[in-house]
Design a protein around this motif. Structure first.
Motif, PDB file in Angstrom:
ATOM      1  N   ALA A  97      -1.670  10.282   1.087  1.00 14.04           N
ATOM      2  CA  ALA A  97      -2.334   9.038   0.700  1.00 14.04           C
ATOM      3  C   ALA A  97      -3.758   9.300   0.220  1.00 14.04           C
ATOM      4  O   ALA A  97      -4.202   8.730  -0.793  1.00 14.04           O
ATOM      5  N   GLU A 152       0.917   3.815   1.743  1.00 11.43           N
ATOM      6  CA  GLU A 152       1.341   4.306   3.057  1.00 11.43           C
ATOM      7  C   GLU A 152       2.637   3.663   3.532  1.00 11.43           C
ATOM      8  O   GLU A 152       3.272   4.163   4.469  1.00 11.43           O
ATOM      9  N   THR A 165       1.040   0.945  -8.766  1.00 13.23           N
ATOM     10  CA  THR A 165       0.291   1.950  -9.528  1.00 13.23           C
ATOM     11  C   THR A 165       0.999   3.295  -9.481  1.00 13.23           C
ATOM     12  O   THR A 165       1.104   4.002 -10.481  1.00 13.23           O
ATOM     13  N   ARG A 219      -5.253   8.470  -3.442  1.00 17.34           N
ATOM     14  CA  ARG A 219      -6.387   7.558  -3.583  1.00 17.34           C
ATOM     15  C   ARG A 219      -7.535   8.199  -4.359  1.00 17.34           C
ATOM     16  O   ARG A 219      -8.267   7.511  -5.086  1.00 17.34           O
ATOM     17  N   ARG A 220      -7.699   9.484  -4.196  1.00 16.17           N
ATOM     18  CA  ARG A 220      -8.749  10.174  -4.966  1.00 16.17           C
ATOM     19  C   ARG A 220      -8.475  10.087  -6.461  1.00 16.17           C
ATOM     20  O   ARG A 220      -9.397  10.217  -7.272  1.00 16.17           O
ATOM     21  N   GLY A 265      -7.110   7.334  -7.729  1.00 18.07           N
ATOM     22  CA  GLY A 265      -7.077   5.913  -8.061  1.00 18.07           C
ATOM     23  C   GLY A 265      -5.775   5.210  -7.770  1.00 18.07           C
ATOM     24  O   GLY A 265      -5.573   4.065  -8.206  1.00 18.07           O
ATOM     25  N   LYS A 300       0.849  -1.192   0.000  1.00 18.41           N
ATOM     26  CA  LYS A 300       0.000   0.000   0.000  1.00 18.41           C
ATOM     27  C   LYS A 300       0.883   1.239   0.000  1.00 18.41           C
ATOM     28  O   LYS A 300       1.999   1.224   0.519  1.00 18.41           O
ATOM     29  N   GLU A 337      -3.643   3.243  -5.317  1.00 20.05           N
ATOM     30  CA  GLU A 337      -3.766   2.498  -4.071  1.00 20.05           C
ATOM     31  C   GLU A 337      -2.475   1.806  -3.666  1.00 20.05           C
ATOM     32  O   GLU A 337      -2.161   1.701  -2.489  1.00 20.05           O
ATOM     33  N   THR A 338      -1.723   1.316  -4.661  1.00 13.97           N
ATOM     34  CA  THR A 338      -0.519   0.535  -4.378  1.00 13.97           C
ATOM     35  C   THR A 338       0.719   1.243  -4.917  1.00 13.97           C
ATOM     36  O   THR A 338       0.640   2.146  -5.760  1.00 13.97           O
TER      37      THR A 338
END
Length: 403
Positions: free
Chosen positions: A192, A182, A205, A196-197, A199, A180, A201-202
């Motif tokens: 973070a 974080e 990505t 995430r907003r 898209g 993740k 997450e990892t």
């Protein structure tokens, strides 16, 4: 300069350090949900055991909230002197064996063992060091071994509790990819949430987002994130020297024996360099006070203290040293204060007995000082009366509380 392939960086982290020391002093605490921090309703959790974390408790959480989540948790007020002594003990073990090490906090270390594989093997050497630390200190410790500081630190986090993990050269990206976002150091809640907003997450990505787009989103921080996500970190291990220090001194325009004035100067100087400590996210483990008399005789006195950067704690020690040192009752030409034996850390970990209000007060004061300068807001006893202005070069200041 060594290439990334030639580098071998170990990151060592004492597991739940404060909790481990408490359990070492009282074995009945082992395996129980333990909270280290103040005992008042307004106090915060400075550290917690893995057993406590299962209830959703984490450091910096209000103690009242933590006890609601786990009413049967055991609370210890914290013993910074014991923690500091243990930190120094482990530092001495590492200093005796490591070719080049950096003490990045009270319980974390980086070691550059590049080239060690030609003789003993980097993994074997670090494993033996870990065993030595656990045997001599009695504390659990984890390590990560990789080609750079970033990946070794993340590897340590994945190896906890009380484990070890090696990431071979060329496997940095594949190791980071499923984690993740974080897990990347310096990616906090706000960063973070922002990612995430969009898209992300990892880490995988994040590594695939064009660096130009990340820069557009977050400026220079975006470029740094892209490098971290791709396992790139050329930061060197910075050699640790105990003598590294922050200091200040003042030669008076007129020699003086005025105790009230000298007391105010000690407050001013202590406050000034304590603010510098917090600016650099550091704690001091040693205080030195210096006096030069009118006949130019110069004397100093120092003491080791639990690691700290809070004004009210440091000032108490500075005044104690000055009282012991100033024994000739002659006119004084100069006084100085020095903080040494510095390590990385923030003031929350040294304020076990302080409330959330005290921590918030320090944060608010530092924000004002960051904006307007450290002299804009100072303690009441630091204000020099008009009749003593000839002794000082002090600017106009705003007192905030009396010591």
């Amino acid at each position: 300069m060594l290439s990334l392939q030639q580098r071998a960086i170990a990151h060592l982290d004492l597991d739940c350090f404060f909790v481990s020391v408490e359990c070492q002093q009282d074995s009945s605490l082992l395996g129980k949900p333990l909270l280290v921090g103040g005992s008042s309703d307004r106090a915060v959790v400075s550290a917690c055991s893995y057993e406590a974390r299962r209830y959703g408790i984490h450091s910096a959480m209000p103690m009242k909230t933590a006890l609601r989540l786990c009413p049967h948790a055991i609370v210890r007020s914290g013993d910074m002197e014991a923690y500091s002594n243990k930190s120094r003990e482990v530092t001495e073990i590492i200093a005796d064996k490591a070719p080049l090490y950096e003490k990045s906090s009270i319980d974390e270390f980086y070691i550059d063992i590049s080239g060690m594989d030609k003789f003993f093997g980097s993994l074997k050497w670090t494993t033996e060091l870990r065993k030595t630390i656990m045997k001599e200190s009695g504390l659990p410790i984890s390590f990560g071994l990789a080609s750079n500081k970033l990946v070794s630190k993340v590897a340590t986090d994945e190896a906890k509790p009380n484990g070890q993990l090696e990431i071979l050269f060329g496997e940095e990206k594949s190791f980071l990819a499923p984690l993740k976002i974080e897990k990347i150091p310096m990616v906090g809640k706000e960063t973070a949430a922002q990612l995430r907003r969009r898209g992300v997450e990892t880490v995988k990505t994040l590594s695939e987002v064009p660096v130009s787009l990340l820069e557009a989103w977050m400026g220079k921080h975006g470029i740094s994130l892209w490098k971290k996500a791709n396992g790139i970190d050329e930061t060197p291990v910075i050699p640790y020297y105990e003598q590294k220090s922050i200091s200040t001194e003042n030669t008076f325009p007129v020699d003086t024996i005025d105790m009230e004035f000298m007391h105010a100067e000690l407050v001013r100087m202590t406050e000034k360099i304590a603010f510098e400590l917090r600016q650099q996210n550091k704690l001091t483990g040693c205080i030195t006070v210096k006096i030069r008399y009118s006949d130019f005789e110069t004397v100093t006195k120092q003491m080791s203290i639990p690691y700290c950067c809070a004004d009210h704690i440091l000032l108490e020690k500075v005044k104690e040293l000055f009282k012991k040192l100033y024994d000739r009752r002659l006119l004084v030409r100069l006084i100085g204060v020095r903080f040494s034996h510095l390590v990385q850390g923030n003031y929350q970990i040294s304020l076990f007995d302080d409330s959330q209000e005290m921590i918030a007060l320090y944060q608010a004061i530092d924000q004002i000082k960051n904006r307007f300068g450290w002299e804009f807001l100072m303690k009441g006893t630091n204000v020099v009366p008009p009749e003593k202005k000839h002794l000082s070069r002090q600017k106009e200041i705003t007192p905030y509380f009396k010591v």
